[in-house]
Motif scaffolding. Sequence first.
Motif, PDB file in Angstrom:
ATOM      1  N   GLU A  91      -0.860   3.709  -8.847  1.00  0.00           N
ATOM      2  CA  GLU A  91      -0.883   3.172 -10.232  1.00  0.00           C
ATOM      3  C   GLU A  91       0.912   3.776 -10.913  1.00  0.00           C
ATOM      4  O   GLU A  91       1.280   2.890 -11.877  1.00  0.00           O
ATOM      5  CB  GLU A  91      -1.854   2.857 -11.794  1.00  0.00           C
ATOM      6  N   ARG A  92       0.563   4.779 -11.517  1.00  0.00           N
ATOM      7  CA  ARG A  92       1.743   5.492 -11.334  1.00  0.00           C
ATOM      8  C   ARG A  92       3.449   5.162 -10.534  1.00  0.00           C
ATOM      9  O   ARG A  92       4.275   4.896 -11.604  1.00  0.00           O
ATOM     10  CB  ARG A  92       2.019   7.246 -11.559  1.00  0.00           C
ATOM     11  N   LEU A  93       2.920   5.387  -9.198  1.00  0.00           N
ATOM     12  CA  LEU A  93       3.897   5.035  -8.389  1.00  0.00           C
ATOM     13  C   LEU A  93       4.375   4.225  -8.485  1.00  0.00           C
ATOM     14  O   LEU A  93       5.440   2.995  -8.427  1.00  0.00           O
ATOM     15  CB  LEU A  93       3.583   5.323  -6.869  1.00  0.00           C
ATOM     16  N   ARG A  94       3.306   2.009  -9.014  1.00  0.00           N
ATOM     17  CA  ARG A  94       3.992   1.499  -8.964  1.00  0.00           C
ATOM     18  C   ARG A  94       4.942   0.518  -9.877  1.00  0.00           C
ATOM     19  O   ARG A  94       5.257  -0.191  -9.429  1.00  0.00           O
ATOM     20  CB  ARG A  94       2.677   0.779  -8.973  1.00  0.00           C
ATOM     21  N   GLU A  95       5.221   1.797 -10.793  1.00  0.00           N
ATOM     22  CA  GLU A  95       5.524   1.289 -12.126  1.00  0.00           C
ATOM     23  C   GLU A  95       7.020   1.206 -11.509  1.00  0.00           C
ATOM     24  O   GLU A  95       8.070   0.767 -11.939  1.00  0.00           O
ATOM     25  CB  GLU A  95       5.612   2.118 -13.387  1.00  0.00           C
ATOM     26  N   ARG A  96       7.040   2.056 -10.485  1.00  0.00           N
ATOM     27  CA  ARG A  96       8.913   2.245  -9.616  1.00  0.00           C
ATOM     28  C   ARG A  96       8.843   1.695  -8.281  1.00  0.00           C
ATOM     29  O   ARG A  96      10.289   1.790  -8.204  1.00  0.00           O
ATOM     30  CB  ARG A  96       9.695   4.257  -9.490  1.00  0.00           C
ATOM     31  N   PHE A  97       7.439   1.459  -7.868  1.00  0.00           N
ATOM     32  CA  PHE A  97       7.384   1.272  -6.365  1.00  0.00           C
ATOM     33  C   PHE A  97       6.626  -0.081  -5.518  1.00  0.00           C
ATOM     34  O   PHE A  97       5.851  -0.406  -6.879  1.00  0.00           O
ATOM     35  CB  PHE A  97       7.629   2.163  -5.475  1.00  0.00           C
ATOM     36  N   SER A  98       7.290  -1.014  -4.580  1.00  0.00           N
ATOM     37  CA  SER A  98       5.956  -1.611  -4.007  1.00  0.00           C
ATOM     38  C   SER A  98       5.883  -1.246  -3.100  1.00  0.00           C
ATOM     39  O   SER A  98       6.145  -0.814  -1.902  1.00  0.00           O
ATOM     40  CB  SER A  98       7.799  -3.148  -3.855  1.00  0.00           C
ATOM     41  N   VAL A  99       4.745  -0.874  -3.326  1.00  0.00           N
ATOM     42  CA  VAL A  99       3.658   0.053  -2.649  1.00  0.00           C
ATOM     43  C   VAL A  99       3.348  -0.571  -1.734  1.00  0.00           C
ATOM     44  O   VAL A  99       1.924  -1.826  -2.183  1.00  0.00           O
ATOM     45  CB  VAL A  99       2.903   0.641  -3.763  1.00  0.00           C
ATOM     46  N   THR A 100       2.973  -0.023  -0.755  1.00  0.00           N
ATOM     47  CA  THR A 100       1.299  -0.763   0.124  1.00  0.00           C
ATOM     48  C   THR A 100       0.680   0.634   0.411  1.00  0.00           C
ATOM     49  O   THR A 100       1.657   1.878   1.447  1.00  0.00           O
ATOM     50  CB  THR A 100       2.492  -1.437   1.977  1.00  0.00           C
ATOM     51  N   VAL A 101      -0.670   0.297   0.868  1.00  0.00           N
ATOM     52  CA  VAL A 101      -1.692   1.871   0.962  1.00  0.00           C
ATOM     53  C   VAL A 101      -2.099   1.651   2.598  1.00  0.00           C
ATOM     54  O   VAL A 101      -2.229   0.778   2.558  1.00  0.00           O
ATOM     55  CB  VAL A 101      -2.496   1.568  -0.139  1.00  0.00           C
ATOM     56  N   GLU A 102      -1.710   3.113   2.427  1.00  0.00           N
ATOM     57  CA  GLU A 102      -2.219   3.207   4.434  1.00  0.00           C
ATOM     58  C   GLU A 102      -3.292   3.913   4.249  1.00  0.00           C
ATOM     59  O   GLU A 102      -3.144   5.621   3.787  1.00  0.00           O
ATOM     60  CB  GLU A 102      -1.967   3.124   5.383  1.00  0.00           C
ATOM     61  N   GLU A 103      -4.488   3.939   4.401  1.00  0.00           N
ATOM     62  CA  GLU A 103      -5.755   4.968   4.641  1.00  0.00           C
ATOM     63  C   GLU A 103      -5.458   5.848   5.841  1.00  0.00           C
ATOM     64  O   GLU A 103      -5.719   4.761   7.103  1.00  0.00           O
ATOM     65  CB  GLU A 103      -6.708   4.141   4.789  1.00  0.00           C
TER      66      GLU A 103
END
Length: 321
Positions: free
Chosen positions: A285-297
Amino acid sequence: MDLPPLTVLLAGPRGFCAGVDRAIKIVEEALRRHGRPVYVRHEIVHNRFVVERLEALGAIFVEELDEVPDDGQPVIFSAHGVPKSVPEAARERAMPYLDATCPLVSKVHRETERHFARGLHILMIGHAGHPEVIGTMGQLPQGAVTLVENAAQARLVAVPGGVGLSYTTQTTLSVDDTAEVVAILRERFPAIEAPQKENICYATTNRQAAVKAVAARAELVVVVGAPNSSNSVRLREVAERNGSPRAVLVQRGADLDPALADGCRVIGITAGASAPEILVEEVVERLRERFSVTVEEVTVATEDVVFQLPATLRRPAPIAG
């Protein structure tokens, strides 16, 4: 304004292992059965978020047993294990205690005792001052175990003459570093006896394998864990040695400067064995403040290990009144 894209690789397995989960449940169940407070000698696991949550429930953390009053409330020994002198001191005071030592650490204790009973001198590969090392060495008389911290010490360590040798290891070491130390000891002492099974635990091994897989693709790896957590510190080192240009250790989301990922397309996240998943979610969530995040497991192993609570906590609790 559009946020720059960022792919986050989540290493799997990550976070809580079976030994940590068991230790926390022991404190929770002791509080449920005995009420507030229960005492815990040292941090139950190396994570401030976990410790503070248990404090809010009524756990009191102490460094030594002499800080525990004789009020009939139990004291709990941490997941890292304790020297034999600690339960002996509790028994002398008729102090009720619960042992939350990870069963895999207890296995190392018993194996070390067996080697000593056969007249072997033990070389322990581990980090000086770590509670697990203190606990394991404290199973035997002083002088029965010699600590070897790294390859340089392995090349120089002096051993008693006229006795056989065996080695054991701390459960949370770097797999690669330990293999190097063992190779040196085997070269110097060809007859040295190995543990029956690898002492670096499954959770440490799996988490290091997972972070290697992530680090090979990531420009930055974030390890969620405490600075006094051996397995978390090792994860950061493993990431840097296996392809990631940079790896950082943070305790929770608020500790991460998301600007560290500026210019990155792919970063990795993992968590030490004593870090709960909620802290990983904080970092994302901290990274989402600055980036459009795509998560991959990125999962390299599936864990289904469960350790039972001590027998006294598995029995039905007495009915009040």
